[in-house]
Design an enzyme around this catalytic site. Structure first.
Site, short mmCIF file in Angstrom:
data_model
loop_
_atom_site.label_atom_id
_atom_site.label_comp_id
_atom_site.label_asym_id
_atom_site.label_seq_id
_atom_site.Cartn_x
_atom_site.Cartn_y
_atom_site.Cartn_z
N ASP A 1 103.28 70.98 66.73
CA ASP A 1 103.23 69.41 66.97
C ASP A 1 102.70 69.13 68.28
O ASP A 1 102.58 70.51 68.78
CB ASP A 1 104.49 69.08 66.74
CG ASP A 1 105.54 67.65 67.15
OD1 ASP A 1 104.72 66.41 66.32
OD2 ASP A 1 106.06 67.07 68.60
N ASP B 1 102.69 65.55 69.49
CA ASP B 1 103.22 64.71 71.49
C ASP B 1 104.79 64.77 71.51
O ASP B 1 105.34 65.25 70.56
CB ASP B 1 103.49 63.35 71.16
CG ASP B 1 101.71 62.55 70.73
OD1 ASP B 1 100.91 63.52 71.77
OD2 ASP B 1 101.92 61.89 70.12
N SER C 1 102.03 63.52 63.57
CA SER C 1 102.12 62.26 63.49
C SER C 1 101.09 60.68 63.82
O SER C 1 101.07 59.68 63.53
CB SER C 1 103.49 61.17 63.31
OG SER C 1 104.52 61.98 62.59
N LYS D 1 106.39 63.45 58.51
CA LYS D 1 107.53 64.14 58.73
C LYS D 1 108.31 62.91 59.19
O LYS D 1 108.31 61.92 58.88
CB LYS D 1 107.65 64.82 60.01
CG LYS D 1 106.60 65.50 60.17
CD LYS D 1 106.16 65.94 61.50
CE LYS D 1 104.77 66.49 62.27
NZ LYS D 1 105.27 67.04 63.93
#
Length: 212
Positions: A7, A9, A102, A133
């Site tokens: 991932d 952030d 995302s 997600k």
């Protein structure tokens, strides 16, 4: 071969202050209470946030304004990579890792450029999948693009939705940058720095499965 899927952030880049600033500016544009808007934005996706805090506004206009502010922040904001991120990414073999976010790829590339982090060949962003997600699709797509089996992949995440996504994809999931373990992680580290040697060991095949 082992693979690592990150991932972005909250995991590799600390963007909390940037996100807060973007949402504050957005709220001010619409005459809304910035703190209230941000608390909703933390829990929901943008279109759901707009429905709650600005139901009388055109959501497409709201989103366009938000995207413009986010793009401007990538160009002018101050970003910081979490301690250990550069060492970790530079230590992984080329073609053995990917980013699953995302956010959108152009913003990720901009942030990585600002922080000096290397960019992998595979980035799965919000535009790459119909379901983000916590659906397993983003992580499954990243594995497919790397030519990896899900069972050979380690997911490194900080958020519950990402953990559910990785678990649903049938991958090993480790949590970082949280005082308490996110439900579902196989192993928990309070910081990314603590996880670095263990992730590198996994990637080299020296990792023995461990649980939180």
């Amino acid at each position: 071969m082992k693979y690592v899927l990150f991932d972005v952030d909250g995991t590799l880049i600390d963007a909390v202050s940037n996100q807060r600033r973007v949402w504050r500016t957005w709220a001010e544009r619409y005459g809304l209470d910035a703190d209230e808007v941000y608390q909703v934005a933390l829990r929901t996706r943008p279109m759901e946030t707009f429905a709650q805090v600005a139901a009388d506004r055109d959501p497409r206009e709201c989103l366009a304004t938000l995207h413009g502010l986010e793009d401007e922040d990538v160009r002018t904001g101050v970003y910081a990579a979490f301690d250990g991120a550069s060492e970790l990414l530079h230590g992984l073999p080329t073609g053995s890792w990917a980013l699953v976010t995302s956010n959108y790829e152009h913003r990720v590339r901009g942030r990585f450029l600002r922080t000096g982090l290397p960019v992998p060949g595979v980035i799965v962003d919000a535009a790459a999948v119909e379901e983000g997600k916590p659906s397993p699709l983003p992580y499954l797509l990243a594995a497919e693009q790397l030519g990896a089996e899900p069972g050979d992949c380690l997911v490194v995440e900080d958020a519950p939705s990402g953990v559910r996504s990785g678990r649903g994809a049938g991958m090993t999931v480790w949590g970082v940058n949280a005082a308490l373990a996110v439900e579902g992680v196989h192993r928990h580290f309070a910081s990314l720095r603590e996880a670095v040697p263990h992730v590198l060991a996994f990637a080299s095949g020296r990792h023995a499965h461990a649980t939180a």
